[in-house]
Design a protein around this motif. Sequence first.
Motif, PDB file in Angstrom:
ATOM      1  N   HIS A  40       0.838  -1.204   0.000  1.00  0.00           N
ATOM      2  CA  HIS A  40       0.000   0.000   0.000  1.00  0.00           C
ATOM      3  C   HIS A  40       0.873   1.255   0.000  1.00  0.00           C
ATOM      4  CE1 HIS A  40      -3.087   2.872   1.070  1.00  0.00           C
ATOM      5  NE2 HIS A  40      -2.467   3.149   2.217  1.00  0.00           N
ATOM      6  N   PHE A  41       1.585   1.497   1.054  1.00  0.00           N
ATOM      7  CA  PHE A  41       2.558   2.581   1.135  1.00  0.00           C
ATOM      8  C   PHE A  41       3.933   1.944   1.311  1.00  0.00           C
ATOM      9  CE2 PHE A  41       4.793   5.498   4.264  1.00  0.00           C
ATOM     10  CZ  PHE A  41       5.365   6.271   3.269  1.00  0.00           C
ATOM     11  N   ASP A  42       4.665   1.854   0.207  1.00  0.00           N
ATOM     12  CA  ASP A  42       5.962   1.190   0.229  1.00  0.00           C
ATOM     13  C   ASP A  42       7.010   2.181   0.731  1.00  0.00           C
ATOM     14  OD1 ASP A  42       8.122  -0.420  -0.052  1.00  0.00           O
ATOM     15  OD2 ASP A  42       7.888  -0.800  -2.207  1.00  0.00           O
ATOM     16  N   TYR A  43       7.268   2.145   2.001  1.00  0.00           N
ATOM     17  CA  TYR A  43       8.222   3.065   2.629  1.00  0.00           C
ATOM     18  C   TYR A  43       9.671   2.744   2.262  1.00  0.00           C
ATOM     19  CZ  TYR A  43       7.465  -0.945   5.718  1.00  0.00           C
ATOM     20  OH  TYR A  43       7.284  -2.216   6.199  1.00  0.00           O
ATOM     21  N   THR A  44       9.910   1.624   1.597  1.00  0.00           N
ATOM     22  CA  THR A  44      11.275   1.305   1.140  1.00  0.00           C
ATOM     23  C   THR A  44      11.526   1.790  -0.284  1.00  0.00           C
ATOM     24  OG1 THR A  44      10.585  -0.888   0.326  1.00  0.00           O
ATOM     25  CG2 THR A  44      11.315  -0.727   2.626  1.00  0.00           C
ATOM     26  N   ASP A  45      10.497   2.248  -0.981  1.00  0.00           N
ATOM     27  CA  ASP A  45      10.634   2.764  -2.347  1.00  0.00           C
ATOM     28  C   ASP A  45      10.863   4.271  -2.270  1.00  0.00           C
ATOM     29  OD1 ASP A  45      10.427   3.543  -4.994  1.00  0.00           O
ATOM     30  OD2 ASP A  45       8.652   2.320  -5.407  1.00  0.00           O
ATOM     31  N   ARG A  46      12.077   4.701  -2.559  1.00  0.00           N
ATOM     32  CA  ARG A  46      12.412   6.115  -2.405  1.00  0.00           C
ATOM     33  C   ARG A  46      11.610   6.989  -3.362  1.00  0.00           C
ATOM     34  NH1 ARG A  46      16.396   8.102   0.506  1.00  0.00           N
ATOM     35  NH2 ARG A  46      17.745   6.706   1.688  1.00  0.00           N
ATOM     36  N   ALA A  47      11.353   6.513  -4.561  1.00  0.00           N
ATOM     37  CA  ALA A  47      10.581   7.312  -5.523  1.00  0.00           C
ATOM     38  C   ALA A  47       9.150   7.504  -5.032  1.00  0.00           C
ATOM     39  CB  ALA A  47      10.605   6.643  -6.894  1.00  0.00           C
ATOM     40  N   ALA A  48       8.541   6.441  -4.495  1.00  0.00           N
ATOM     41  CA  ALA A  48       7.174   6.557  -3.978  1.00  0.00           C
ATOM     42  C   ALA A  48       7.134   7.478  -2.759  1.00  0.00           C
ATOM     43  CB  ALA A  48       6.635   5.171  -3.630  1.00  0.00           C
ATOM     44  N   VAL A  49       8.135   7.368  -1.903  1.00  0.00           N
ATOM     45  CA  VAL A  49       8.173   8.232  -0.719  1.00  0.00           C
ATOM     46  C   VAL A  49       8.357   9.688  -1.136  1.00  0.00           C
ATOM     47  CG1 VAL A  49       9.488   8.781   1.362  1.00  0.00           C
ATOM     48  CG2 VAL A  49       9.007   6.390   0.783  1.00  0.00           C
ATOM     49  N   ARG A  50       9.140   9.925  -2.159  1.00  0.00           N
ATOM     50  CA  ARG A  50       9.359  11.299  -2.621  1.00  0.00           C
ATOM     51  C   ARG A  50       8.080  11.908  -3.175  1.00  0.00           C
ATOM     52  NH1 ARG A  50      13.574  10.287  -5.069  1.00  0.00           N
ATOM     53  NH2 ARG A  50      12.712   9.787  -7.142  1.00  0.00           N
ATOM     54  N   ASP A  51       7.289  11.140  -3.900  1.00  0.00           N
ATOM     55  CA  ASP A  51       6.022  11.667  -4.441  1.00  0.00           C
ATOM     56  C   ASP A  51       5.049  12.007  -3.311  1.00  0.00           C
ATOM     57  OD1 ASP A  51       7.016  11.325  -6.971  1.00  0.00           O
ATOM     58  OD2 ASP A  51       5.987   9.394  -7.311  1.00  0.00           O
ATOM     59  N   ILE A  52       4.987  11.156  -2.316  1.00  0.00           N
ATOM     60  CA  ILE A  52       4.087  11.418  -1.181  1.00  0.00           C
ATOM     61  C   ILE A  52       4.564  12.635  -0.394  1.00  0.00           C
ATOM     62  CG2 ILE A  52       3.139  10.470   0.960  1.00  0.00           C
ATOM     63  CD1 ILE A  52       2.076   9.159  -1.591  1.00  0.00           C
ATOM     64  N   ALA A  53       5.878  12.753  -0.223  1.00  0.00           N
ATOM     65  CA  ALA A  53       6.417  13.893   0.515  1.00  0.00           C
ATOM     66  C   ALA A  53       6.139  15.205  -0.211  1.00  0.00           C
ATOM     67  CB  ALA A  53       7.921  13.713   0.714  1.00  0.00           C
ATOM     68  N   THR A  54       6.238  15.211  -1.552  1.00  0.00           N
ATOM     69  CA  THR A  54       5.953  16.416  -2.326  1.00  0.00           C
ATOM     70  C   THR A  54       4.501  16.841  -2.155  1.00  0.00           C
ATOM     71  OG1 THR A  54       7.651  15.802  -3.954  1.00  0.00           O
ATOM     72  CG2 THR A  54       5.990  17.404  -4.644  1.00  0.00           C
ATOM     73  N   TRP A  55       3.593  15.866  -2.143  1.00  0.00           N
ATOM     74  CA  TRP A  55       2.182  16.213  -1.977  1.00  0.00           C
ATOM     75  C   TRP A  55       1.932  16.858  -0.616  1.00  0.00           C
ATOM     76  CZ3 TRP A  55      -1.781  15.190   1.344  1.00  0.00           C
ATOM     77  CH2 TRP A  55      -3.069  15.506   0.917  1.00  0.00           C
ATOM     78  N   PHE A  56       2.497  16.332   0.450  1.00  0.00           N
ATOM     79  CA  PHE A  56       2.284  16.900   1.788  1.00  0.00           C
ATOM     80  C   PHE A  56       2.886  18.299   1.898  1.00  0.00           C
ATOM     81  CE2 PHE A  56       1.325  12.514   3.122  1.00  0.00           C
ATOM     82  CZ  PHE A  56       0.280  12.739   4.012  1.00  0.00           C
ATOM     83  N   ARG A  57       4.039  18.516   1.304  1.00  0.00           N
ATOM     84  CA  ARG A  57       4.638  19.854   1.380  1.00  0.00           C
ATOM     85  C   ARG A  57       3.817  20.873   0.598  1.00  0.00           C
ATOM     86  NH1 ARG A  57       9.630  16.962   0.891  1.00  0.00           N
ATOM     87  NH2 ARG A  57       9.583  17.330  -1.389  1.00  0.00           N
ATOM     88  N   ASN A  58       3.224  20.464  -0.514  1.00  0.00           N
ATOM     89  CA  ASN A  58       2.466  21.411  -1.334  1.00  0.00           C
ATOM     90  C   ASN A  58       1.096  21.729  -0.730  1.00  0.00           C
ATOM     91  OD1 ASN A  58       4.570  21.443  -3.176  1.00  0.00           O
ATOM     92  ND2 ASN A  58       3.621  19.906  -4.537  1.00  0.00           N
ATOM     93  N   THR A  59       0.491  20.789  -0.038  1.00  0.00           N
ATOM     94  CA  THR A  59      -0.858  21.000   0.507  1.00  0.00           C
ATOM     95  C   THR A  59      -0.841  21.510   1.947  1.00  0.00           C
ATOM     96  OG1 THR A  59      -0.949  18.681   1.196  1.00  0.00           O
ATOM     97  CG2 THR A  59      -1.802  19.214  -0.993  1.00  0.00           C
ATOM     98  N   GLY A  60       0.222  21.275   2.659  1.00  0.00           N
ATOM     99  CA  GLY A  60       0.266  21.685   4.063  1.00  0.00           C
ATOM    100  C   GLY A  60      -0.537  20.807   4.994  1.00  0.00           C
ATOM    101  N   VAL A  61      -0.992  19.654   4.535  1.00  0.00           N
ATOM    102  CA  VAL A  61      -1.746  18.716   5.363  1.00  0.00           C
ATOM    103  C   VAL A  61      -0.775  18.006   6.307  1.00  0.00           C
ATOM    104  CG1 VAL A  61      -3.230  16.670   5.352  1.00  0.00           C
ATOM    105  CG2 VAL A  61      -3.475  18.417   3.567  1.00  0.00           C
ATOM    106  N   GLY A  62      -1.200  17.803   7.542  1.00  0.00           N
ATOM    107  CA  GLY A  62      -0.366  17.102   8.511  1.00  0.00           C
ATOM    108  C   GLY A  62      -0.280  15.618   8.198  1.00  0.00           C
ATOM    109  N   ALA A  63       0.824  14.994   8.645  1.00  0.00           N
ATOM    110  CA  ALA A  63       1.061  13.578   8.358  1.00  0.00           C
ATOM    111  C   ALA A  63       1.463  12.854   9.629  1.00  0.00           C
ATOM    112  CB  ALA A  63       2.139  13.408   7.285  1.00  0.00           C
ATOM    113  N   THR A  64       0.915  11.675   9.793  1.00  0.00           N
ATOM    114  CA  THR A  64       1.331  10.761  10.861  1.00  0.00           C
ATOM    115  C   THR A  64       1.572   9.389  10.233  1.00  0.00           C
ATOM    116  OG1 THR A  64      -0.932  10.106  11.422  1.00  0.00           O
ATOM    117  CG2 THR A  64      -0.003  12.016  12.605  1.00  0.00           C
ATOM    118  N   LEU A  65       2.133   8.471  11.015  1.00  0.00           N
ATOM    119  CA  LEU A  65       2.500   7.160  10.502  1.00  0.00           C
ATOM    120  C   LEU A  65       1.965   6.078  11.423  1.00  0.00           C
ATOM    121  CD1 LEU A  65       4.267   5.573   8.362  1.00  0.00           C
ATOM    122  CD2 LEU A  65       6.100   5.649  10.075  1.00  0.00           C
TER     123      LEU A  65
END
Length: 298
Positions: A40-65
């Motif tokens: 679902h959320f592959d935290y070992t895939d750097r490309a997937a993590v980078r796309d998710i990180a870009t979305w959170f920085r652009n929207t300002g939505v908070g993130a938890t794990l």
Amino acid sequence: MMQPGISTHVFLPQRLHPGLLDSLHKAGAQVIELFAARHHFDYTDRAAVRDIATWFRNTGVGATLHQPLYISDRADAQWSRHVAPNLNLIDPEKSRRISAMDEVKRALESAEQIPISACTLHLGYKDDAWNLRALENSLTAIEHLKAFAHPLGVRILLENLQNEITTPEHLLEILKVGHFDRVGVTLDIGHAHLAAPPIAASAASPTRASTKPSSSSSPASPSFTSTTTSAKKTTTSGPAPPESTGRMSRNTSPPSRPTPPASSRSPTNSKRPPNLPPPKPPRPSTSSNEPPKLPPRA
């Protein structure tokens, strides 16, 4: 301040991408929990993590794990909703505990790119018992993961589960014994409802038994007599009637003039036997000094 949030667990069968995050944000979520599962959320895939990180920085939505629940060898090919979790941070076997903590650390490394503020941990499996070993293993796991997460700006949270280890009392004991001032609690209302004993049913039965008398009890019990008396008192209107002094005969005086007591009556009448004619008037006294008067002559 409380913020509305939601977990990506609602999309667990799908691969997580920015489009799914957009749908959660449009629904009103201000905080989104990333459920760490490799399919679902592959935290070992750097490309997937980078796309998710870009979305959170652009929207300002908070993130938890949320910590992973599956070890990597079963997370991809064998995962389904019917597969039980196989990652246990407080497993009795030390090698399994180490493997579990390593997998959680891999997920925490995603906080290097994604602005994750907290991570929720599970302590034990469903129906696990509370004992000294569970307490010691919990303290060890929390201490290691807290030290790993702190430099990343992530706070550790403990979630209540359906076991004896994560009851409110035991969670507070873990935090107190370990002196974990910066460790918090994630309250899962669904887990709390499922783990709670049937208190409502057991508490309601004595009340019903007390309001409904049993067949063996006397019908004129003190509790019911008291209730009836008080009800009569509250429903009575106007001045209270005078107290009854017994049944009155026809010759008895009206209520305003009560019959005098027997002690105040004439002693002669009170001692006269019933069904006898009235006594004759007393004869004149002859003991007087005056001579008796004679009738006039014809």
